[in-house]
Write a protein that holds these residues in place. Structure first.
Motif, PDB file in Angstrom:
ATOM      1  N   ASP A  67      57.861  41.990  41.948  1.00  0.00           N
ATOM      2  CA  ASP A  67      59.157  41.517  42.417  1.00  0.00           C
ATOM      3  C   ASP A  67      59.029  40.066  42.880  1.00  0.00           C
ATOM      4  O   ASP A  67      58.064  39.380  42.525  1.00  0.00           O
ATOM      5  CB  ASP A  67      59.685  42.421  43.540  1.00  0.00           C
ATOM      6  N   GLY A  68      59.958  39.603  43.667  1.00  0.00           N
ATOM      7  CA  GLY A  68      59.962  38.197  44.087  1.00  0.00           C
ATOM      8  C   GLY A  68      58.832  37.812  45.007  1.00  0.00           C
ATOM      9  O   GLY A  68      58.630  36.609  45.277  1.00  0.00           O
ATOM     10  N   THR A  69      58.077  38.780  45.491  1.00  0.00           N
ATOM     11  CA  THR A  69      56.956  38.471  46.392  1.00  0.00           C
ATOM     12  C   THR A  69      55.633  38.338  45.658  1.00  0.00           C
ATOM     13  O   THR A  69      54.626  37.991  46.273  1.00  0.00           O
ATOM     14  CB  THR A  69      56.808  39.583  47.450  1.00  0.00           C
ATOM     15  N   SER A  70      55.592  38.607  44.352  1.00  0.00           N
ATOM     16  CA  SER A  70      54.324  38.686  43.627  1.00  0.00           C
ATOM     17  C   SER A  70      53.710  37.309  43.392  1.00  0.00           C
ATOM     18  O   SER A  70      54.416  36.344  43.071  1.00  0.00           O
ATOM     19  CB  SER A  70      54.527  39.382  42.275  1.00  0.00           C
ATOM     20  N   ASP A  71      52.389  37.240  43.533  1.00  0.00           N
ATOM     21  CA  ASP A  71      51.664  36.014  43.180  1.00  0.00           C
ATOM     22  C   ASP A  71      50.852  36.184  41.896  1.00  0.00           C
ATOM     23  O   ASP A  71      50.100  35.302  41.509  1.00  0.00           O
ATOM     24  CB  ASP A  71      50.739  35.582  44.319  1.00  0.00           C
ATOM     25  N   PHE A  72      50.970  37.371  41.263  1.00  0.00           N
ATOM     26  CA  PHE A  72      50.313  37.649  39.980  1.00  0.00           C
ATOM     27  C   PHE A  72      48.790  37.461  40.059  1.00  0.00           C
ATOM     28  O   PHE A  72      48.161  37.021  39.103  1.00  0.00           O
ATOM     29  CB  PHE A  72      50.906  36.798  38.858  1.00  0.00           C
ATOM     30  N   HIS A  73      48.204  37.857  41.180  1.00  0.00           N
ATOM     31  CA  HIS A  73      46.757  37.756  41.346  1.00  0.00           C
ATOM     32  C   HIS A  73      46.051  38.838  40.522  1.00  0.00           C
ATOM     33  O   HIS A  73      46.685  39.770  40.021  1.00  0.00           O
ATOM     34  CB  HIS A  73      46.388  37.920  42.824  1.00  0.00           C
ATOM     35  N   ASP A  74      44.747  38.719  40.391  1.00  0.00           N
ATOM     36  CA  ASP A  74      43.923  39.749  39.751  1.00  0.00           C
ATOM     37  C   ASP A  74      43.343  40.689  40.796  1.00  0.00           C
ATOM     38  O   ASP A  74      43.035  40.278  41.924  1.00  0.00           O
ATOM     39  CB  ASP A  74      42.762  39.106  38.980  1.00  0.00           C
ATOM     40  N   ASP A  75      43.193  41.941  40.440  1.00  0.00           N
ATOM     41  CA  ASP A  75      42.434  42.919  41.210  1.00  0.00           C
ATOM     42  C   ASP A  75      41.329  43.460  40.316  1.00  0.00           C
ATOM     43  O   ASP A  75      41.453  43.435  39.083  1.00  0.00           O
ATOM     44  CB  ASP A  75      43.332  44.057  41.704  1.00  0.00           C
ATOM     45  N   PRO A  76      40.252  43.974  40.914  1.00  0.00           N
ATOM     46  CA  PRO A  76      39.105  44.373  40.084  1.00  0.00           C
ATOM     47  C   PRO A  76      39.294  45.693  39.338  1.00  0.00           C
ATOM     48  O   PRO A  76      39.732  46.688  39.918  1.00  0.00           O
ATOM     49  CB  PRO A  76      37.956  44.481  41.091  1.00  0.00           C
ATOM     50  N   LEU A  77      38.946  45.660  38.065  1.00  0.00           N
ATOM     51  CA  LEU A  77      38.761  46.873  37.280  1.00  0.00           C
ATOM     52  C   LEU A  77      37.297  47.269  37.368  1.00  0.00           C
ATOM     53  O   LEU A  77      36.414  46.434  37.204  1.00  0.00           O
ATOM     54  CB  LEU A  77      39.116  46.639  35.803  1.00  0.00           C
ATOM     55  N   VAL A  78      37.045  48.529  37.627  1.00  0.00           N
ATOM     56  CA  VAL A  78      35.674  49.036  37.693  1.00  0.00           C
ATOM     57  C   VAL A  78      35.404  49.863  36.447  1.00  0.00           C
ATOM     58  O   VAL A  78      36.151  50.803  36.145  1.00  0.00           O
ATOM     59  CB  VAL A  78      35.474  49.892  38.959  1.00  0.00           C
ATOM     60  N   ILE A  79      34.377  49.507  35.699  1.00  0.00           N
ATOM     61  CA  ILE A  79      34.097  50.229  34.466  1.00  0.00           C
ATOM     62  C   ILE A  79      33.405  51.554  34.786  1.00  0.00           C
ATOM     63  O   ILE A  79      32.700  51.684  35.782  1.00  0.00           O
ATOM     64  CB  ILE A  79      33.253  49.392  33.480  1.00  0.00           C
ATOM     65  N   ASP A  80      33.624  52.523  33.921  1.00  0.00           N
ATOM     66  CA  ASP A  80      32.998  53.839  34.047  1.00  0.00           C
ATOM     67  C   ASP A  80      31.935  53.949  32.960  1.00  0.00           C
ATOM     68  O   ASP A  80      32.257  54.134  31.784  1.00  0.00           O
ATOM     69  CB  ASP A  80      34.063  54.925  33.873  1.00  0.00           C
ATOM     70  N   PRO A  81      30.662  53.838  33.318  1.00  0.00           N
ATOM     71  CA  PRO A  81      29.596  53.848  32.294  1.00  0.00           C
ATOM     72  C   PRO A  81      29.589  55.114  31.442  1.00  0.00           C
ATOM     73  O   PRO A  81      29.118  55.078  30.298  1.00  0.00           O
ATOM     74  CB  PRO A  81      28.309  53.730  33.126  1.00  0.00           C
ATOM     75  N   ALA A  82      30.112  56.222  31.977  1.00  0.00           N
ATOM     76  CA  ALA A  82      30.106  57.475  31.218  1.00  0.00           C
ATOM     77  C   ALA A  82      31.072  57.446  30.040  1.00  0.00           C
ATOM     78  O   ALA A  82      31.014  58.320  29.175  1.00  0.00           O
ATOM     79  CB  ALA A  82      30.458  58.642  32.141  1.00  0.00           C
ATOM     80  N   THR A  83      31.943  56.444  29.984  1.00  0.00           N
ATOM     81  CA  THR A  83      32.967  56.405  28.934  1.00  0.00           C
ATOM     82  C   THR A  83      32.574  55.540  27.735  1.00  0.00           C
ATOM     83  O   THR A  83      33.396  55.314  26.853  1.00  0.00           O
ATOM     84  CB  THR A  83      34.288  55.863  29.498  1.00  0.00           C
TER      85      THR A  83
END
Length: 446
Positions: A67-83
Protein backbone atom coordinates in the motif's frame (compact mmCIF):
# COMPACT_ATOMS: atom_id res chain seq x y z
CA UNK A 1 22.58 -34.49 -5.78
CA UNK A 2 23.07 -32.01 -2.95
CA UNK A 3 23.99 -28.34 -2.96
CA UNK A 4 27.43 -29.36 -1.70
CA UNK A 5 27.83 -31.79 -4.62
CA UNK A 6 26.82 -29.07 -7.06
CA UNK A 7 29.24 -26.54 -5.59
CA UNK A 8 32.08 -29.08 -5.52
CA UNK A 9 31.74 -29.78 -9.25
CA UNK A 10 33.94 -27.37 -11.27
CA UNK A 11 31.50 -27.68 -14.19
CA UNK A 12 28.68 -26.12 -12.15
CA UNK A 13 27.81 -22.65 -13.36
CA UNK A 14 24.28 -21.55 -12.40
CA UNK A 15 21.38 -22.68 -10.21
CA UNK A 16 17.77 -21.51 -9.88
CA UNK A 17 16.46 -20.48 -6.46
CA UNK A 18 12.65 -20.39 -6.45
CA UNK A 19 9.82 -19.62 -4.05
CA UNK A 20 6.05 -20.05 -4.43
CA UNK A 21 3.87 -16.95 -4.51
CA UNK A 22 0.31 -16.69 -3.25
CA UNK A 23 -1.06 -17.87 -6.62
CA UNK A 24 1.08 -21.03 -6.65
CA UNK A 25 3.47 -19.66 -9.29
CA UNK A 26 7.20 -20.24 -8.91
CA UNK A 27 9.20 -17.03 -8.80
CA UNK A 28 12.94 -16.84 -8.38
CA UNK A 29 16.30 -16.11 -9.93
CA UNK A 30 19.16 -17.85 -11.68
CA UNK A 31 22.26 -17.39 -9.55
CA UNK A 32 25.89 -18.27 -10.11
CA UNK A 33 27.51 -21.13 -8.25
CA UNK A 34 29.54 -18.59 -6.30
CA UNK A 35 26.41 -16.70 -5.30
CA UNK A 36 24.65 -19.92 -4.31
CA UNK A 37 27.38 -20.64 -1.80
CA UNK A 38 26.56 -17.44 0.06
CA UNK A 39 22.81 -17.88 -0.35
CA UNK A 40 22.99 -21.34 1.21
CA UNK A 41 24.36 -19.70 4.36
CA UNK A 42 22.56 -16.36 4.51
CA UNK A 43 19.53 -16.57 2.23
CA UNK A 44 18.52 -14.50 -0.79
CA UNK A 45 16.63 -11.22 -0.80
CA UNK A 46 13.23 -10.84 -2.45
CA UNK A 47 10.61 -8.18 -1.86
CA UNK A 48 7.52 -9.23 0.13
CA UNK A 49 5.53 -7.39 -2.55
CA UNK A 50 6.00 -10.62 -4.53
CA UNK A 51 3.22 -12.06 -2.33
CA UNK A 52 0.89 -9.24 -3.44
CA UNK A 53 1.22 -10.00 -7.16
CA UNK A 54 -1.55 -11.51 -9.24
CA UNK A 55 -0.41 -13.94 -11.98
CA UNK A 56 0.12 -11.09 -14.47
CA UNK A 57 1.88 -8.90 -11.86
CA UNK A 58 -1.07 -6.67 -11.04
CA UNK A 59 -0.15 -5.50 -7.54
CA UNK A 60 -2.90 -6.27 -5.04
CA UNK A 61 -3.12 -4.48 -1.71
CA UNK A 62 -1.48 -5.93 1.40
CA UNK A 63 -1.45 -3.42 4.27
CA UNK A 64 2.13 -2.49 5.14
CA UNK A 65 3.54 -4.36 2.13
CA UNK A 66 2.09 -2.98 -1.10
CA UNK A 67 0.00 0.00 0.00
CA UNK A 68 1.09 3.63 0.32
CA UNK A 69 3.43 2.81 3.20
CA UNK A 70 5.58 0.29 1.29
CA UNK A 71 9.26 0.89 0.62
CA UNK A 72 9.57 -2.28 -1.53
CA UNK A 73 12.48 -3.59 0.55
CA UNK A 74 13.82 -7.16 0.32
CA UNK A 75 13.34 -9.81 2.99
CA UNK A 76 15.37 -13.02 3.14
CA UNK A 77 14.35 -16.22 1.41
CA UNK A 78 15.78 -19.27 3.15
CA UNK A 79 16.51 -22.22 0.89
CA UNK A 80 15.50 -25.74 1.88
CA UNK A 81 18.38 -28.10 1.00
CA UNK A 82 16.01 -31.09 1.04
CA UNK A 83 14.22 -29.72 -2.03
CA UNK A 84 17.18 -29.86 -4.44
CA UNK A 85 16.15 -31.06 -7.90
CA UNK A 86 17.23 -30.81 -11.52
CA UNK A 87 15.55 -28.71 -14.17
CA UNK A 88 14.33 -31.12 -16.87
CA UNK A 89 15.59 -29.32 -19.99
CA UNK A 90 18.68 -27.46 -18.78
CA UNK A 91 22.27 -28.47 -19.46
CA UNK A 92 24.41 -30.04 -16.70
CA UNK A 93 25.99 -27.32 -14.64
CA UNK A 94 22.94 -25.08 -15.17
CA UNK A 95 20.20 -27.42 -13.99
CA UNK A 96 20.09 -27.22 -10.20
CA UNK A 97 16.74 -26.10 -8.73
CA UNK A 98 16.18 -25.48 -5.03
CA UNK A 99 13.01 -24.27 -3.31
CA UNK A 100 12.86 -21.61 -0.63
CA UNK A 101 10.44 -19.72 1.56
CA UNK A 102 10.38 -16.43 3.44
CA UNK A 103 11.75 -16.16 6.95
CA UNK A 104 11.27 -13.47 9.57
CA UNK A 105 8.10 -11.39 9.61
CA UNK A 106 7.25 -12.17 5.99
CA UNK A 107 7.02 -15.87 6.89
CA UNK A 108 3.59 -14.97 8.32
CA UNK A 109 2.41 -14.30 4.75
CA UNK A 110 4.37 -17.03 2.94
CA UNK A 111 2.26 -20.07 1.86
CA UNK A 112 5.07 -22.63 2.23
CA UNK A 113 6.08 -21.26 5.62
CA UNK A 114 2.45 -21.36 6.73
CA UNK A 115 2.04 -25.04 5.83
CA UNK A 116 5.21 -25.82 7.78
CA UNK A 117 3.80 -24.06 10.86
CA UNK A 118 0.52 -25.98 10.59
CA UNK A 119 2.28 -29.34 10.23
CA UNK A 120 4.52 -28.53 13.21
CA UNK A 121 1.45 -27.74 15.32
CA UNK A 122 -0.24 -30.96 14.23
CA UNK A 123 2.90 -32.93 15.15
CA UNK A 124 2.91 -31.40 18.63
CA UNK A 125 -0.70 -32.61 19.00
CA UNK A 126 0.56 -36.14 18.29
CA UNK A 127 -0.48 -36.65 14.67
CA UNK A 128 1.26 -37.17 11.34
CA UNK A 129 -0.77 -36.41 8.19
CA UNK A 130 -0.09 -38.27 4.97
CA UNK A 131 -1.56 -36.72 1.84
CA UNK A 132 -1.60 -36.85 -1.93
CA UNK A 133 -3.25 -34.68 -4.57
CA UNK A 134 -5.06 -35.01 -7.89
CA UNK A 135 -4.61 -32.15 -10.36
CA UNK A 136 -7.07 -31.49 -13.20
CA UNK A 137 -6.20 -29.35 -16.21
CA UNK A 138 -7.10 -28.83 -19.86
CA UNK A 139 -4.56 -29.19 -22.68
CA UNK A 140 -5.02 -27.20 -25.89
CA UNK A 141 -3.61 -27.43 -29.38
CA UNK A 142 -3.04 -23.69 -29.14
CA UNK A 143 -0.09 -21.56 -28.21
CA UNK A 144 -0.61 -18.87 -25.56
CA UNK A 145 -0.44 -16.37 -28.41
CA UNK A 146 -3.06 -18.08 -30.59
CA UNK A 147 -5.40 -18.49 -27.62
CA UNK A 148 -5.11 -14.78 -26.85
CA UNK A 149 -5.66 -13.88 -30.52
CA UNK A 150 -8.93 -15.84 -30.43
CA UNK A 151 -10.04 -14.00 -27.32
CA UNK A 152 -9.88 -17.38 -25.52
CA UNK A 153 -12.98 -18.49 -27.41
CA UNK A 154 -13.42 -21.42 -29.81
CA UNK A 155 -10.14 -22.94 -28.69
CA UNK A 156 -9.01 -26.30 -30.04
CA UNK A 157 -8.65 -28.76 -27.19
CA UNK A 158 -6.12 -31.58 -27.46
CA UNK A 159 -8.97 -34.10 -27.87
CA UNK A 160 -12.42 -33.51 -29.25
CA UNK A 161 -14.99 -35.34 -27.15
CA UNK A 162 -15.79 -36.03 -23.51
CA UNK A 163 -13.59 -39.01 -22.80
CA UNK A 164 -13.32 -40.13 -19.18
CA UNK A 165 -10.63 -42.85 -18.93
CA UNK A 166 -10.79 -43.37 -22.71
CA UNK A 167 -7.67 -45.33 -23.63
CA UNK A 168 -8.06 -44.30 -27.28
CA UNK A 169 -7.28 -40.67 -26.41
CA UNK A 170 -4.56 -41.70 -24.00
CA UNK A 171 -2.83 -43.66 -26.75
CA UNK A 172 -3.39 -40.83 -29.23
CA UNK A 173 -1.56 -38.52 -26.83
CA UNK A 174 1.26 -40.93 -26.01
CA UNK A 175 3.92 -38.28 -26.64
CA UNK A 176 2.31 -35.96 -24.09
CA UNK A 177 1.89 -38.63 -21.42
CA UNK A 178 5.46 -39.85 -21.87
CA UNK A 179 6.85 -36.31 -21.87
CA UNK A 180 5.07 -35.56 -18.59
CA UNK A 181 6.45 -38.75 -17.04
CA UNK A 182 9.98 -37.98 -18.26
CA UNK A 183 9.76 -34.39 -16.98
CA UNK A 184 8.84 -35.62 -13.50
CA UNK A 185 12.02 -37.70 -13.06
CA UNK A 186 14.61 -34.90 -12.62
CA UNK A 187 12.02 -32.83 -10.73
CA UNK A 188 11.56 -35.69 -8.24
CA UNK A 189 7.79 -35.64 -8.68
CA UNK A 190 6.28 -38.93 -7.53
CA UNK A 191 3.72 -39.19 -10.31
CA UNK A 192 1.30 -41.98 -9.40
CA UNK A 193 -1.33 -41.81 -12.14
CA UNK A 194 -2.51 -39.96 -15.25
CA UNK A 195 -5.74 -40.32 -17.22
CA UNK A 196 -8.35 -38.67 -19.39
CA UNK A 197 -11.04 -36.69 -17.58
CA UNK A 198 -14.54 -35.49 -18.50
CA UNK A 199 -14.19 -33.13 -21.46
CA UNK A 200 -12.13 -32.45 -24.54
CA UNK A 201 -8.45 -32.09 -23.61
CA UNK A 202 -9.39 -32.54 -19.93
CA UNK A 203 -6.68 -34.50 -18.07
CA UNK A 204 -5.72 -35.49 -14.54
CA UNK A 205 -2.33 -36.14 -12.97
CA UNK A 206 -1.97 -37.53 -9.44
CA UNK A 207 0.81 -37.04 -6.89
CA UNK A 208 1.48 -40.08 -4.69
CA UNK A 209 0.83 -39.71 -0.97
CA UNK A 210 3.67 -38.51 1.22
CA UNK A 211 4.45 -36.56 4.36
CA UNK A 212 5.64 -33.11 5.34
CA UNK A 213 6.00 -30.40 2.71
CA UNK A 214 7.06 -32.81 -0.03
CA UNK A 215 3.73 -33.62 -1.75
CA UNK A 216 2.75 -29.93 -1.81
CA UNK A 217 6.19 -29.04 -3.19
CA UNK A 218 5.68 -31.63 -5.90
CA UNK A 219 2.25 -30.34 -6.91
CA UNK A 220 3.58 -26.79 -7.16
CA UNK A 221 6.34 -28.07 -9.42
CA UNK A 222 3.92 -30.15 -11.47
CA UNK A 223 1.57 -27.22 -12.13
CA UNK A 224 4.38 -24.88 -13.13
CA UNK A 225 6.27 -27.34 -15.30
CA UNK A 226 3.15 -28.65 -17.06
CA UNK A 227 2.74 -25.10 -18.31
CA UNK A 228 6.36 -25.03 -19.43
CA UNK A 229 6.15 -28.42 -21.14
CA UNK A 230 3.02 -27.45 -23.05
CA UNK A 231 4.57 -24.22 -24.27
CA UNK A 232 7.74 -26.03 -25.35
CA UNK A 233 5.49 -28.29 -27.48
CA UNK A 234 3.57 -25.38 -29.03
CA UNK A 235 0.57 -26.02 -26.79
CA UNK A 236 -0.89 -24.47 -23.64
CA UNK A 237 -2.77 -25.58 -20.55
CA UNK A 238 -5.18 -23.93 -18.15
CA UNK A 239 -6.00 -24.60 -14.52
CA UNK A 240 -8.93 -22.19 -14.44
CA UNK A 241 -11.78 -23.90 -12.56
CA UNK A 242 -14.16 -22.92 -15.37
CA UNK A 243 -12.51 -21.71 -18.57
CA UNK A 244 -15.72 -21.92 -20.61
CA UNK A 245 -19.36 -22.49 -19.76
CA UNK A 246 -19.31 -25.64 -21.93
CA UNK A 247 -16.60 -27.31 -19.79
CA UNK A 248 -16.91 -29.17 -16.52
CA UNK A 249 -15.19 -27.73 -13.47
CA UNK A 250 -11.48 -28.26 -12.77
CA UNK A 251 -10.23 -29.03 -9.28
CA UNK A 252 -7.46 -30.26 -7.02
CA UNK A 253 -8.63 -33.12 -4.81
CA UNK A 254 -6.66 -33.63 -1.59
CA UNK A 255 -6.50 -37.12 -0.03
CA UNK A 256 -5.55 -37.16 3.67
CA UNK A 257 -4.89 -40.02 6.10
CA UNK A 258 -3.59 -39.71 9.65
CA UNK A 259 -1.20 -41.60 11.92
CA UNK A 260 -0.29 -41.29 15.58
CA UNK A 261 3.26 -40.93 16.96
CA UNK A 262 3.75 -44.70 16.75
CA UNK A 263 2.83 -44.75 13.07
CA UNK A 264 -0.59 -46.38 13.53
CA UNK A 265 -3.62 -45.31 11.52
CA UNK A 266 -6.05 -43.34 13.67
CA UNK A 267 -8.73 -43.35 10.96
CA UNK A 268 -9.30 -47.12 10.91
CA UNK A 269 -11.35 -49.15 13.39
CA UNK A 270 -12.47 -52.55 12.03
CA UNK A 271 -15.25 -52.74 14.63
CA UNK A 272 -17.03 -49.68 13.21
CA UNK A 273 -19.14 -49.21 10.07
CA UNK A 274 -16.90 -49.13 6.98
CA UNK A 275 -13.90 -49.23 9.36
CA UNK A 276 -14.35 -45.52 10.16
CA UNK A 277 -13.01 -44.78 13.65
CA UNK A 278 -14.44 -42.25 16.07
CA UNK A 279 -11.32 -40.14 15.53
CA UNK A 280 -11.98 -40.17 11.78
CA UNK A 281 -15.57 -39.06 12.44
CA UNK A 282 -14.26 -36.14 14.47
CA UNK A 283 -11.86 -35.23 11.62
CA UNK A 284 -14.86 -35.11 9.26
CA UNK A 285 -16.74 -33.06 11.83
CA UNK A 286 -13.91 -30.53 11.86
CA UNK A 287 -13.97 -30.30 8.07
CA UNK A 288 -17.71 -29.65 8.08
CA UNK A 289 -17.41 -27.08 10.87
CA UNK A 290 -14.47 -25.00 9.65
CA UNK A 291 -13.99 -25.44 5.89
CA UNK A 292 -16.85 -23.04 5.16
CA UNK A 293 -14.93 -20.26 6.93
CA UNK A 294 -11.87 -21.14 4.83
CA UNK A 295 -13.62 -21.19 1.43
CA UNK A 296 -11.40 -18.37 0.12
CA UNK A 297 -8.31 -20.58 0.46
CA UNK A 298 -9.96 -23.26 -1.68
CA UNK A 299 -11.61 -20.79 -4.10
CA UNK A 300 -9.11 -17.89 -4.37
CA UNK A 301 -10.02 -16.17 -7.67
CA UNK A 302 -13.03 -14.51 -9.24
CA UNK A 303 -13.29 -17.46 -11.63
CA UNK A 304 -13.33 -20.02 -8.80
CA UNK A 305 -17.01 -19.53 -8.05
CA UNK A 306 -18.13 -20.27 -11.63
CA UNK A 307 -17.14 -23.87 -10.91
CA UNK A 308 -20.34 -24.34 -8.91
CA UNK A 309 -22.78 -23.52 -11.69
CA UNK A 310 -25.64 -26.03 -12.00
CA UNK A 311 -24.72 -29.15 -13.96
CA UNK A 312 -21.03 -29.30 -12.99
CA UNK A 313 -19.54 -32.15 -10.97
CA UNK A 314 -18.56 -29.86 -8.10
CA UNK A 315 -19.51 -30.50 -4.44
CA UNK A 316 -23.12 -29.66 -3.52
CA UNK A 317 -22.23 -28.51 0.02
CA UNK A 318 -20.16 -29.57 3.02
CA UNK A 319 -21.43 -33.15 2.93
CA UNK A 320 -19.63 -36.44 3.51
CA UNK A 321 -20.13 -40.04 2.50
CA UNK A 322 -18.38 -43.37 2.10
CA UNK A 323 -17.16 -43.89 -1.49
CA UNK A 324 -19.62 -41.22 -2.61
CA UNK A 325 -18.37 -38.79 -5.27
CA UNK A 326 -21.49 -36.64 -4.93
CA UNK A 327 -20.25 -35.40 -1.54
CA UNK A 328 -17.59 -32.84 -0.64
CA UNK A 329 -15.69 -35.07 1.77
CA UNK A 330 -15.51 -38.56 0.31
CA UNK A 331 -14.21 -41.37 2.49
CA UNK A 332 -12.07 -43.74 0.43
CA UNK A 333 -10.43 -47.08 1.28
CA UNK A 334 -11.20 -50.22 3.25
CA UNK A 335 -8.27 -50.91 5.60
CA UNK A 336 -5.71 -49.22 7.82
CA UNK A 337 -3.36 -48.66 4.90
CA UNK A 338 -5.87 -47.10 2.52
CA UNK A 339 -8.61 -45.40 4.56
CA UNK A 340 -8.57 -41.65 3.96
CA UNK A 341 -10.73 -38.64 3.19
CA UNK A 342 -10.80 -36.86 -0.16
CA UNK A 343 -11.51 -33.13 0.02
CA UNK A 344 -13.21 -32.35 -3.30
CA UNK A 345 -13.78 -28.63 -2.68
CA UNK A 346 -10.49 -27.02 -3.85
CA UNK A 347 -10.39 -25.59 -7.36
CA UNK A 348 -7.48 -26.21 -9.71
CA UNK A 349 -6.43 -22.59 -9.20
CA UNK A 350 -5.65 -23.05 -5.51
CA UNK A 351 -2.23 -22.79 -3.91
CA UNK A 352 -1.33 -26.36 -2.83
CA UNK A 353 0.34 -25.22 0.40
CA UNK A 354 -2.74 -23.28 1.52
CA UNK A 355 -5.10 -26.05 0.42
CA UNK A 356 -3.29 -28.70 2.45
CA UNK A 357 -2.85 -26.41 5.46
CA UNK A 358 -6.55 -25.54 5.56
CA UNK A 359 -7.71 -29.15 5.13
CA UNK A 360 -5.40 -30.56 7.79
CA UNK A 361 -6.02 -27.74 10.28
CA UNK A 362 -9.82 -28.07 10.05
CA UNK A 363 -9.70 -31.84 10.47
CA UNK A 364 -7.28 -31.82 13.39
CA UNK A 365 -9.36 -29.16 15.13
CA UNK A 366 -12.32 -31.51 14.81
CA UNK A 367 -10.33 -34.24 16.58
CA UNK A 368 -9.10 -31.94 19.36
CA UNK A 369 -12.61 -30.55 19.89
CA UNK A 370 -14.32 -33.95 19.38
CA UNK A 371 -16.78 -32.54 16.84
CA UNK A 372 -19.43 -34.97 15.63
CA UNK A 373 -20.18 -34.75 11.90
CA UNK A 374 -23.61 -34.27 10.36
CA UNK A 375 -25.31 -37.49 9.20
CA UNK A 376 -23.64 -39.28 6.29
CA UNK A 377 -25.04 -38.63 2.82
CA UNK A 378 -26.44 -41.81 1.32
CA UNK A 379 -27.21 -41.82 -2.39
CA UNK A 380 -26.98 -38.84 -4.74
CA UNK A 381 -25.85 -35.77 -2.80
CA UNK A 382 -26.96 -33.43 -5.58
CA UNK A 383 -30.62 -34.25 -4.95
CA UNK A 384 -30.42 -33.64 -1.18
CA UNK A 385 -30.16 -30.48 0.87
CA UNK A 386 -26.71 -29.99 2.41
CA UNK A 387 -26.78 -29.25 6.16
CA UNK A 388 -23.80 -26.88 5.87
CA UNK A 389 -22.41 -24.88 2.97
CA UNK A 390 -19.28 -23.13 1.86
CA UNK A 391 -19.23 -19.54 0.59
CA UNK A 392 -20.92 -19.21 -2.79
CA UNK A 393 -19.45 -15.85 -3.80
CA UNK A 394 -16.10 -14.15 -3.44
CA UNK A 395 -17.40 -11.32 -1.19
CA UNK A 396 -18.97 -13.88 1.14
CA UNK A 397 -15.75 -15.94 1.18
CA UNK A 398 -13.66 -12.84 1.94
CA UNK A 399 -15.95 -11.85 4.80
CA UNK A 400 -16.08 -15.35 6.30
CA UNK A 401 -12.29 -15.70 6.31
CA UNK A 402 -11.80 -12.18 7.64
CA UNK A 403 -14.16 -12.88 10.55
CA UNK A 404 -12.85 -16.39 11.27
CA UNK A 405 -11.26 -16.77 14.70
CA UNK A 406 -10.29 -20.29 13.67
CA UNK A 407 -8.26 -18.99 10.70
CA UNK A 408 -6.57 -16.33 12.84
CA UNK A 409 -5.64 -18.98 15.41
CA UNK A 410 -4.22 -21.52 12.95
CA UNK A 411 -2.82 -19.28 10.21
CA UNK A 412 -2.21 -16.02 12.04
CA UNK A 413 -4.07 -12.66 12.01
CA UNK A 414 -1.45 -11.16 9.70
CA UNK A 415 -1.96 -13.84 7.06
CA UNK A 416 -5.75 -13.50 7.25
CA UNK A 417 -5.48 -9.72 6.88
CA UNK A 418 -3.08 -9.97 3.93
CA UNK A 419 -4.84 -12.74 2.02
CA UNK A 420 -8.33 -11.26 2.33
CA UNK A 421 -6.98 -7.87 1.29
CA UNK A 422 -5.40 -9.22 -1.92
CA UNK A 423 -8.57 -11.13 -2.81
CA UNK A 424 -10.72 -8.06 -2.14
CA UNK A 425 -8.44 -6.06 -4.44
CA UNK A 426 -8.89 -8.66 -7.15
CA UNK A 427 -12.66 -8.73 -6.76
CA UNK A 428 -12.92 -4.93 -6.84
CA UNK A 429 -10.82 -4.83 -10.00
CA UNK A 430 -13.11 -7.28 -11.78
CA UNK A 431 -16.27 -5.53 -10.58
CA UNK A 432 -15.27 -2.66 -12.87
CA UNK A 433 -15.08 -4.92 -15.92
CA UNK A 434 -17.91 -5.26 -18.45
CA UNK A 435 -18.03 -8.90 -19.67
CA UNK A 436 -18.65 -9.62 -23.36
CA UNK A 437 -21.75 -11.63 -22.49
CA UNK A 438 -23.36 -8.55 -20.93
CA UNK A 439 -22.73 -6.53 -24.07
CA UNK A 440 -24.17 -9.32 -26.23
CA UNK A 441 -27.24 -9.61 -24.05
CA UNK A 442 -28.08 -6.02 -23.19
CA UNK A 443 -26.31 -3.55 -25.56
CA UNK A 444 -29.08 -3.36 -28.18
CA UNK A 445 -32.22 -4.19 -26.26
CA UNK A 446 -31.35 -3.95 -22.58
Amino acid sequence: MTIEDFLADPASRFATVAMTDTNGLLRGQMVSAGSLKGIAKSGMGMSPVTLALDPTDVVQVIPGVSDGTSDFHDDPLVIDPATVRRLPWSKPGHDLLVLSNYSGGTAELCPRSMLKRVLDRVAKAGYLPRYGMELEYTLFDETPESARAKGYRNLKTATQHNSHDLVLYQVEQTEWYEAVAAMCVPLRIDLAKMHEEIGGGFLEACIAAGEGLEPADQLVLLKNFLRALAQRQGKCVTFMPRWTEAADSQSIHVHVSLKDREGRSVFHDPSQKNGVSQTFRHFIGGLQTYVGELTLLFQPTVNSYRRFAPGTFAPPGLTWGFENRTTCFRIVGHDAGSLRVENRLPGADTNPYLTVAATVAAGIAGILEQIEPEPETIGNGYTQEAPRDFARSMPEAIDRLRQSEFAKDWFGPRFVEAFTSTRESQHNEFRRKVPDVELERFFDLG
